[in-house]
Design a protein around this motif. Structure first.
Motif, short mmCIF file in Angstrom:
data_model
loop_
_atom_site.label_atom_id
_atom_site.label_comp_id
_atom_site.label_asym_id
_atom_site.label_seq_id
_atom_site.Cartn_x
_atom_site.Cartn_y
_atom_site.Cartn_z
N ARG A 247 -12.75 89.29 -59.64
CA ARG A 247 -12.46 88.27 -58.63
C ARG A 247 -13.75 87.55 -58.26
NH1 ARG A 247 -7.24 89.80 -56.93
NH2 ARG A 247 -6.87 91.92 -57.69
N PHE A 248 -13.69 86.24 -58.28
CA PHE A 248 -14.87 85.43 -58.00
C PHE A 248 -14.54 84.31 -57.02
CE2 PHE A 248 -16.21 87.46 -61.87
CZ PHE A 248 -17.58 87.56 -61.74
N GLN A 249 -15.59 83.88 -56.36
CA GLN A 249 -15.49 82.71 -55.49
C GLN A 249 -16.57 81.71 -55.87
OE1 GLN A 249 -15.96 84.54 -51.60
NE2 GLN A 249 -13.73 84.71 -51.37
N ALA A 250 -16.24 80.45 -55.79
CA ALA A 250 -17.23 79.39 -55.96
C ALA A 250 -17.45 78.75 -54.60
CB ALA A 250 -16.75 78.36 -56.96
N MET A 251 -18.68 78.32 -54.36
CA MET A 251 -18.93 77.67 -53.08
C MET A 251 -18.17 76.34 -53.03
SD MET A 251 -22.46 76.92 -51.01
CE MET A 251 -22.74 78.64 -50.53
N ASN A 252 -17.57 76.07 -51.88
CA ASN A 252 -16.90 74.80 -51.64
C ASN A 252 -17.97 73.72 -51.52
OD1 ASN A 252 -15.62 72.59 -50.62
ND2 ASN A 252 -14.56 73.69 -48.96
N THR A 253 -18.00 72.80 -52.48
CA THR A 253 -19.08 71.82 -52.49
C THR A 253 -18.89 70.73 -51.44
OG1 THR A 253 -17.95 70.75 -54.35
CG2 THR A 253 -19.79 72.21 -54.87
N ALA A 254 -17.76 70.75 -50.74
CA ALA A 254 -17.57 69.82 -49.61
C ALA A 254 -17.99 70.46 -48.29
CB ALA A 254 -16.11 69.36 -49.54
N SER A 255 -18.46 71.71 -48.34
CA SER A 255 -18.80 72.42 -47.10
C SER A 255 -20.19 72.04 -46.59
CB SER A 255 -18.75 73.93 -47.33
OG SER A 255 -19.79 74.33 -48.22
N ASN B 136 -30.34 71.42 -61.39
CA ASN B 136 -31.20 72.40 -60.72
C ASN B 136 -30.65 72.74 -59.32
OD1 ASN B 136 -33.34 74.16 -60.76
ND2 ASN B 136 -34.91 72.62 -60.40
N ALA B 137 -29.43 72.32 -59.07
CA ALA B 137 -28.73 72.70 -57.84
C ALA B 137 -27.39 73.33 -58.23
CB ALA B 137 -28.52 71.49 -56.94
N PRO B 138 -27.43 74.44 -58.99
CA PRO B 138 -26.18 75.02 -59.50
C PRO B 138 -25.28 75.49 -58.35
CG PRO B 138 -28.02 76.52 -59.86
CD PRO B 138 -28.61 75.24 -59.37
N VAL B 139 -24.00 75.28 -58.52
CA VAL B 139 -23.04 75.69 -57.49
C VAL B 139 -23.02 77.21 -57.40
CG1 VAL B 139 -20.60 75.66 -56.83
CG2 VAL B 139 -21.64 73.64 -57.89
N PRO B 140 -23.27 77.78 -56.23
CA PRO B 140 -23.24 79.24 -56.11
C PRO B 140 -21.86 79.81 -56.42
CG PRO B 140 -24.41 78.27 -54.25
CD PRO B 140 -23.75 77.13 -54.99
N VAL B 141 -21.84 80.86 -57.20
CA VAL B 141 -20.62 81.60 -57.53
C VAL B 141 -20.92 83.07 -57.26
CG1 VAL B 141 -19.04 82.26 -59.38
CG2 VAL B 141 -19.92 79.92 -59.30
N ARG B 142 -19.96 83.79 -56.71
CA ARG B 142 -20.19 85.20 -56.39
C ARG B 142 -18.92 86.00 -56.61
NH1 ARG B 142 -20.18 85.25 -49.67
NH2 ARG B 142 -17.94 84.80 -49.45
N ARG B 143 -19.09 87.30 -56.78
CA ARG B 143 -17.96 88.23 -56.75
C ARG B 143 -17.32 88.15 -55.37
NH1 ARG B 143 -16.11 91.98 -60.77
NH2 ARG B 143 -17.38 91.49 -62.59
N THR B 144 -16.03 88.13 -55.30
CA THR B 144 -15.34 88.08 -54.01
C THR B 144 -15.69 89.33 -53.21
OG1 THR B 144 -13.54 86.84 -55.01
CG2 THR B 144 -13.09 87.93 -52.89
N PRO B 145 -16.21 89.14 -51.99
CA PRO B 145 -16.59 90.33 -51.20
C PRO B 145 -15.34 91.13 -50.83
CG PRO B 145 -17.39 88.27 -50.17
CD PRO B 145 -16.47 87.88 -51.28
N ALA B 146 -15.51 92.44 -50.69
CA ALA B 146 -14.41 93.28 -50.21
C ALA B 146 -14.04 92.84 -48.80
CB ALA B 146 -14.84 94.75 -50.20
N PRO B 147 -12.75 92.95 -48.41
CA PRO B 147 -12.31 92.44 -47.10
C PRO B 147 -13.19 92.91 -45.95
CG PRO B 147 -10.42 93.15 -48.38
CD PRO B 147 -11.65 93.53 -49.17
N SER B 148 -13.61 94.14 -45.98
CA SER B 148 -14.38 94.66 -44.84
C SER B 148 -15.74 93.97 -44.73
CB SER B 148 -14.59 96.17 -45.00
OG SER B 148 -15.31 96.42 -46.19
N SER B 149 -16.27 93.51 -45.86
CA SER B 149 -17.61 92.92 -45.79
C SER B 149 -17.57 91.41 -45.74
CB SER B 149 -18.44 93.38 -47.00
OG SER B 149 -17.97 92.73 -48.16
N SER B 150 -16.37 90.81 -45.75
CA SER B 150 -16.33 89.35 -45.70
C SER B 150 -16.65 88.92 -44.27
CB SER B 150 -14.97 88.83 -46.14
OG SER B 150 -13.99 89.19 -45.21
#
Lengths: 297, 297
Positions: free
Chosen positions: A245-253, A282-296
């Protein structure tokens, strides 16, 4: 009196807060700054001998090619395929030799040239810094894009880690059976000449750190390959417990805007002179593993 | 009548010549388009277990750091050193652990911040396309450079394969004992913050194709290294028959201008849409082995 008060205020004021680094901005971002990547947009490559590379597909930019790729993955088309091209400072390419498995009936053999799309519906965030290749660049729907207000067309850009569809000479667009990933300085001259369909989001080193091919264009010598692929699957085809599970940063945020500004104006202790600008790749969109619910957050 | 003549002329005229590709321009270039790299500006890294990487030094941009590096190579400082950092899409770094060999007396322990230099004396060729990081970019003395007419300062730029001097926090500039090479998309935010001292001219894959380090910043786990260095020597310190010989394209030549234009306007059969621009780091200065006298043009 005003002066004295101002001096007193200055004395009482705490030190200016240290500006956040790009990675601090990412680490401290609110949950609302991220969008979950849909499981049908995550493609998982497992290698023989271990290792994995995960790709996010971009159906909003190349819907026919992405539908082809999903169908090929669903049919196990690349199971047993190889990485057969690794060209330094350019691309790693994989796919199936002639006489490979049958192509599912739903695959469009000659897809349209999805090298760009209408600007309409994207409302990109302008990067704010100039570009050598396009009149406008920035980010839309979580992707790096270029666009031309005069033509009303927009395209994905060949940044590090972007994935495209190998093809022969025009008007061939590539069916989707051969794919490549950018492993060097952004070859932006390929923009609008090839269908880009996604990006690597994890395990890029399994493609970028391979020995370079010794033949022309980084092709491996006949009879050798860089790496064999065990299986390629969509996350949506995996048992739910096994899906990455992954999330990409919302580039409109607002968070993404802060991130871009911080990349353009590095003020870490290491930097003497912030550049005051940043280029699109050189401004790559951050992508991360979806954090576990407790740590979001 | 005019029309008929024009038609006749059109019929008689040969097909418009196919525009040359960048690599055809390089292959067909006259000998005058090249300058020989001096042997004291070539540094040869030989690895334990085989393999070699060759660096061209840039004394015109960082004279004190380059003098340090020449002295260190002359003293065998890096013989037995290791590549201990490989960070994906960023840098490969090598050098000597604490308690390494003695530093020759001629080495300046705290060199000046040679992060830029006077523009005067460079007369760079403007690239002709815009840049996100600097008011002007182009090439001078065979190197990619940025400059600011307002300040009269110029600097080398962090393109793929460029080599710089590792350092701690400012005002430290690095003595020259630890070096890094760019192995990813140009990290131009480092420009004017670090002393660049050269570029890889051969064997870059011996640095770019290494497994990535797994610790923070791509550092290798304690007790492991990416690759051990057998010896680092200047070509000028090698027996003449063993010296590698290289030429860099003269960036003031007409050939180089043709090359840049061709890179900005790709018209190979493969390309549908020439981009009409190119960014500084996507127009790398051609470097080649010096041709044997009989085959030089």
């Amino acid at each position: 009196m005003t002066l004295l008060l101002a001096l007193a205020a200055a004395q009482a004021a705490p030190a200016a807060p240290k500006p956040l680094t790009p990675s601090e901005i990412v680490a401290q971002s609110p949950a609302t700054a991220w969008r979950e990547i849909r499981p049908e947009d995550l493609m998982v490559i497992d290698y023989q001998g271990g290792g994995r590379t995960i790709i996010e597909l971009a159906p909003a930019f190349a819907p026919v090619h992405v539908a082809n790729i999903r169908a090929l993955a669903g049919a196990g088309y690349w199971n047993g395929a190889s990485i057969y091209r690794v060209q330094d400072n350019y691309v790693t390419q994989w796919g199936v030799n002639e006489g490979g498995p049958a192509v599912p009936a739903s695959v469009v053999k000659k897809p349209p040239a999805e090298y760009d799309r209408p600007l309409r519906g994207l409302t990109p965030r302008p990067l704010g810094y100039s570009d050598a290749y396009a009149p406008r660049v920035g980010h839309a729907l979580g992707w790096p894009v270029a666009w031309n207000p005069a033509t009303g067309r927009a395209n994905l850009t060949h940044c590090y880690g972007m994935v495209g569809v190998g093809r022969d000479m025009a008007p061939d667009t590539g069916m989707g059976g051969e794919l490549y990933a950018v492993i060097g300085h952004a070859p932006r001259h390929l923009d609008r000449n090839i269908a880009l369909v996604g990006r690597l989001v994890e395990g890029i080193e399994n493609m970028s750190a391979l020995p370079r091919g010794t033949e022309a264009l980084g092709i491996y010598k006949a009879g050798t390959v860089a790496r064999m692929i065990a299986a390629v699957r969509l996350a949506s085809a995996m048992p739910e417990a096994e899906r990455p599970r992954f999330q990409a940063m919302n580039t409109a945020s607002a968070t993404f805007s802060s991130y871009v500004r911080a990349r353009a104006n590095r003020k870490d202790a290491f930097f003497n002179i912030p550049s005051g600008g940043v280029d699109l790749c050189n401004a790559p969109v951050p992508v991360r593993r979806t954090p576990a619910p407790s740590s979001s957050r």
